[in-house]
Design a protein around this motif. Structure first.
Motif, PDB file in Angstrom:
ATOM      1  N   VAL A   1       0.708  -1.567   0.099  1.00 53.53           N
ATOM      2  CA  VAL A   1       0.240   0.158  -0.405  1.00 53.53           C
ATOM      3  C   VAL A   1       0.858   0.954  -0.358  1.00 53.53           C
ATOM      4  O   VAL A   1       2.472   1.135   0.542  1.00 53.53           O
ATOM      5  CB  VAL A   1      -1.092  -0.249   1.387  1.00 53.53           C
ATOM      6  CG1 VAL A   1      -1.889  -0.587   1.490  1.00 53.53           C
ATOM      7  CG2 VAL A   1      -0.059  -0.079   2.596  1.00 53.53           C
ATOM      8  N   ALA A   2       0.268   2.429  -0.575  1.00 50.60           N
ATOM      9  CA  ALA A   2       0.703   3.842   0.185  1.00 50.60           C
ATOM     10  C   ALA A   2      -0.082   4.577  -0.420  1.00 50.60           C
ATOM     11  O   ALA A   2      -1.422   4.263  -0.702  1.00 50.60           O
ATOM     12  CB  ALA A   2       1.588   4.146  -1.389  1.00 50.60           C
ATOM     13  N   THR A   3       0.600   5.849   0.167  1.00 53.62           N
ATOM     14  CA  THR A   3      -0.547   7.159   0.461  1.00 53.62           C
ATOM     15  C   THR A   3       0.085   8.164   0.055  1.00 53.62           C
ATOM     16  O   THR A   3       0.918   8.682   0.187  1.00 53.62           O
ATOM     17  CB  THR A   3      -0.780   6.674   2.011  1.00 53.62           C
ATOM     18  OG1 THR A   3      -1.477   6.050   2.689  1.00 53.62           O
ATOM     19  CG2 THR A   3      -2.176   8.070   2.806  1.00 53.62           C
TER      20      THR A   3
ATOM     21  N   LEU B   1       3.557  14.546   1.044  1.00 60.64           N
ATOM     22  CA  LEU B   1       4.148  13.970   2.359  1.00 60.64           C
ATOM     23  C   LEU B   1       5.211  13.023   1.624  1.00 60.64           C
ATOM     24  O   LEU B   1       4.620  12.080   1.500  1.00 60.64           O
ATOM     25  CB  LEU B   1       3.136  13.652   3.193  1.00 60.64           C
ATOM     26  CG  LEU B   1       3.734  12.687   4.840  1.00 60.64           C
ATOM     27  CD1 LEU B   1       4.643  13.704   5.352  1.00 60.64           C
ATOM     28  CD2 LEU B   1       2.585  12.896   5.735  1.00 60.64           C
ATOM     29  N   LEU B   2       6.274  12.882   1.996  1.00 64.81           N
ATOM     30  CA  LEU B   2       7.169  11.821   1.383  1.00 64.81           C
ATOM     31  C   LEU B   2       8.154  11.212   2.426  1.00 64.81           C
ATOM     32  O   LEU B   2       8.270  12.551   3.556  1.00 64.81           O
ATOM     33  CB  LEU B   2       8.416  12.301   0.616  1.00 64.81           C
ATOM     34  CG  LEU B   2       7.501  12.738  -1.006  1.00 64.81           C
ATOM     35  CD1 LEU B   2       7.529  13.532  -1.687  1.00 64.81           C
ATOM     36  CD2 LEU B   2       6.609  11.299  -1.875  1.00 64.81           C
ATOM     37  N   VAL B   3       8.263  10.431   2.258  1.00 67.37           N
ATOM     38  CA  VAL B   3       8.945   9.495   3.241  1.00 67.37           C
ATOM     39  C   VAL B   3      10.975   9.391   2.908  1.00 67.37           C
ATOM     40  O   VAL B   3      11.289   8.725   1.862  1.00 67.37           O
ATOM     41  CB  VAL B   3       8.899   8.178   3.471  1.00 67.37           C
ATOM     42  CG1 VAL B   3      10.324   7.044   4.530  1.00 67.37           C
ATOM     43  CG2 VAL B   3       7.065   7.892   4.387  1.00 67.37           C
TER      44      VAL B   3
ATOM     45  N   PRO C   1       4.220   7.323   1.805  1.00 66.16           N
ATOM     46  CA  PRO C   1       4.552   6.334   2.970  1.00 66.16           C
ATOM     47  C   PRO C   1       3.703   5.119   1.922  1.00 66.16           C
ATOM     48  O   PRO C   1       2.586   4.957   2.075  1.00 66.16           O
ATOM     49  CB  PRO C   1       3.439   7.041   4.212  1.00 66.16           C
ATOM     50  CG  PRO C   1       3.568   8.613   3.950  1.00 66.16           C
ATOM     51  CD  PRO C   1       4.050   8.895   2.072  1.00 66.16           C
ATOM     52  N   ALA C   2       4.541   3.748   2.833  1.00 67.43           N
ATOM     53  CA  ALA C   2       4.029   2.738   2.552  1.00 67.43           C
ATOM     54  C   ALA C   2       4.400   1.623   2.724  1.00 67.43           C
ATOM     55  O   ALA C   2       5.804   1.672   3.193  1.00 67.43           O
ATOM     56  CB  ALA C   2       4.389   2.783   0.797  1.00 67.43           C
ATOM     57  N   GLY C   3       3.942   0.443   2.352  1.00 66.65           N
ATOM     58  CA  GLY C   3       4.139  -1.054   2.744  1.00 66.65           C
ATOM     59  C   GLY C   3       3.646  -1.692   2.690  1.00 66.65           C
ATOM     60  O   GLY C   3       2.836  -1.565   1.853  1.00 66.65           O
TER      61      GLY C   3
ATOM     62  N   MET D   1      -3.238   3.304   6.711  1.00 65.03           N
ATOM     63  CA  MET D   1      -3.015   4.372   7.885  1.00 65.03           C
ATOM     64  C   MET D   1      -2.095   4.222   8.341  1.00 65.03           C
ATOM     65  O   MET D   1      -0.896   4.986   9.116  1.00 65.03           O
ATOM     66  CB  MET D   1      -4.737   4.026   8.018  1.00 65.03           C
ATOM     67  CG  MET D   1      -5.527   4.970   7.204  1.00 65.03           C
ATOM     68  SD  MET D   1      -7.059   4.791   8.017  1.00 65.03           S
ATOM     69  CE  MET D   1      -7.337   3.821   9.531  1.00 65.03           C
ATOM     70  N   ARG D   2      -1.923   2.691   8.837  1.00 67.29           N
ATOM     71  CA  ARG D   2      -0.580   2.211  10.041  1.00 67.29           C
ATOM     72  C   ARG D   2       0.575   2.286   8.880  1.00 67.29           C
ATOM     73  O   ARG D   2       1.654   2.976  10.154  1.00 67.29           O
ATOM     74  CB  ARG D   2      -0.307   0.526   9.857  1.00 67.29           C
ATOM     75  CG  ARG D   2       0.575   0.238  10.867  1.00 67.29           C
ATOM     76  CD  ARG D   2       0.355  -1.466  11.081  1.00 67.29           C
ATOM     77  NE  ARG D   2       0.429  -2.330  10.079  1.00 67.29           N
ATOM     78  CZ  ARG D   2       1.463  -2.165   8.801  1.00 67.29           C
ATOM     79  NH1 ARG D   2       2.724  -1.517   9.050  1.00 67.29           N
ATOM     80  NH2 ARG D   2       1.555  -2.956   7.880  1.00 67.29           N
ATOM     81  N   GLU D   3       1.568   2.053   7.993  1.00 69.29           N
ATOM     82  CA  GLU D   3       2.066   2.801   7.344  1.00 69.29           C
ATOM     83  C   GLU D   3       2.307   3.720   7.450  1.00 69.29           C
ATOM     84  O   GLU D   3       3.666   4.434   7.291  1.00 69.29           O
ATOM     85  CB  GLU D   3       2.290   2.112   5.614  1.00 69.29           C
ATOM     86  CG  GLU D   3       2.661   0.494   5.912  1.00 69.29           C
ATOM     87  CD  GLU D   3       3.896   0.432   6.001  1.00 69.29           C
ATOM     88  OE1 GLU D   3       4.230   0.872   6.550  1.00 69.29           O
ATOM     89  OE2 GLU D   3       3.800  -1.022   6.020  1.00 69.29           O
ATOM     90  N   THR D   4       1.102   4.814   7.412  1.00 69.34           N
ATOM     91  CA  THR D   4       1.458   6.363   6.847  1.00 69.34           C
ATOM     92  C   THR D   4       2.116   7.067   8.661  1.00 69.34           C
ATOM     93  O   THR D   4       2.955   7.456   8.617  1.00 69.34           O
ATOM     94  CB  THR D   4       0.195   7.105   6.842  1.00 69.34           C
ATOM     95  OG1 THR D   4      -0.074   6.171   5.528  1.00 69.34           O
ATOM     96  CG2 THR D   4       0.688   8.759   6.728  1.00 69.34           C
ATOM     97  N   LEU D   5       1.367   5.781   9.220  1.00 69.30           N
ATOM     98  CA  LEU D   5       1.761   6.748  10.893  1.00 69.30           C
ATOM     99  C   LEU D   5       3.154   6.104  11.208  1.00 69.30           C
ATOM    100  O   LEU D   5       3.934   7.113  11.849  1.00 69.30           O
ATOM    101  CB  LEU D   5       0.849   5.859  11.377  1.00 69.30           C
ATOM    102  CG  LEU D   5       0.941   6.642  13.225  1.00 69.30           C
ATOM    103  CD1 LEU D   5       0.868   7.513  13.095  1.00 69.30           C
ATOM    104  CD2 LEU D   5      -0.091   5.678  14.263  1.00 69.30           C
ATOM    105  N   GLU D   6       3.213   5.090  11.054  1.00 65.43           N
ATOM    106  CA  GLU D   6       4.656   4.192  10.917  1.00 65.43           C
ATOM    107  C   GLU D   6       5.846   5.073  10.631  1.00 65.43           C
ATOM    108  O   GLU D   6       6.757   5.435  10.961  1.00 65.43           O
ATOM    109  CB  GLU D   6       5.080   3.180  11.105  1.00 65.43           C
ATOM    110  CG  GLU D   6       4.174   1.930  12.454  1.00 65.43           C
ATOM    111  CD  GLU D   6       3.768   0.912  11.018  1.00 65.43           C
ATOM    112  OE1 GLU D   6       3.301   0.001  12.529  1.00 65.43           O
ATOM    113  OE2 GLU D   6       4.443   0.409  10.365  1.00 65.43           O
ATOM    114  N   GLU D   7       5.466   5.748   9.483  1.00 65.71           N
ATOM    115  CA  GLU D   7       7.204   6.152   8.385  1.00 65.71           C
ATOM    116  C   GLU D   7       6.365   7.212   8.715  1.00 65.71           C
ATOM    117  O   GLU D   7       8.092   8.321   8.758  1.00 65.71           O
ATOM    118  CB  GLU D   7       6.250   5.663   7.319  1.00 65.71           C
ATOM    119  CG  GLU D   7       7.217   4.251   6.713  1.00 65.71           C
ATOM    120  CD  GLU D   7       7.188   3.668   5.830  1.00 65.71           C
ATOM    121  OE1 GLU D   7       6.942   4.821   4.395  1.00 65.71           O
ATOM    122  OE2 GLU D   7       7.503   2.775   5.047  1.00 65.71           O
TER     123      GLU D   7
END
Length: 152
Positions: free
Chosen positions: A9-11, A20-22, A36-38, A51-57
């Protein structure tokens, strides 16, 4: 040989023309930009994963607003095929005190043009492709994802 696609997933998180980029460390130990992806985890919905990946990253809570696209990508570095489900979202709340995932150097807000001038720093061509699709108005309802966490 057994072939498996890896579901990711990516957001796309946009705020006033900035995305917003990581910034993360790639497999060849270089800093690169990505959404934000994973990977989708066991017993997790696609919505929950995004939502989890975005928050974690990034340390950002977001509200998913649409599906931007579904992409297939085969990484030239390892031959692995990834199926990327890309969502769009609006930022809700930042948690600056939150520790980010290992390998994440930081979260940055960049314009499309700022990102476009640095193709050597993209995780893959999908980074800009997803933003361009978003900017061209590609928005599919979240109901496209048949996800038990969505209510009718």
């Amino acid at each position: 040989m057994r072939w498996l696609a890896h579901v990711t997933v990516a957001t796309i998180v946009e705020d006033q023309g900035r995305f917003l980029l990581v910034e993360e460390i790639s497999a060849d130990n270089k800093p690169v930009f990505n959404q934000p992806a994973g990977h989708l985890e066991a017993n997790e919905s696609l919505i929950e994963a995004a939502m989890r990946e975005t928050l974690e990253e990034t340390g950002w809570d977001v509200e998913l607003t649409a599906v931007t696209g579904i992409y297939l990508y085969t990484a030239p570095s390892n031959g692995v095929t990834y199926q990327r489900i890309c969502f769009s979202a609006r930022p809700l709340r930042h948690h600056p005190e939150r520790a980010l995932d290992d390998g994440i150097l930081g979260a940055h807000w960049l314009t499309r043009d700022e990102l476009a001038t640095q193709p050597g720093r993209w995780r893959s061509h999908l980074v800009l492709r997803c933003i361009d699709d978003y900017l061209e108005g590609e928005r599919f309802p979240l109901s496209l994802i048949r996800d038990p966490s969505l209510t009718r």
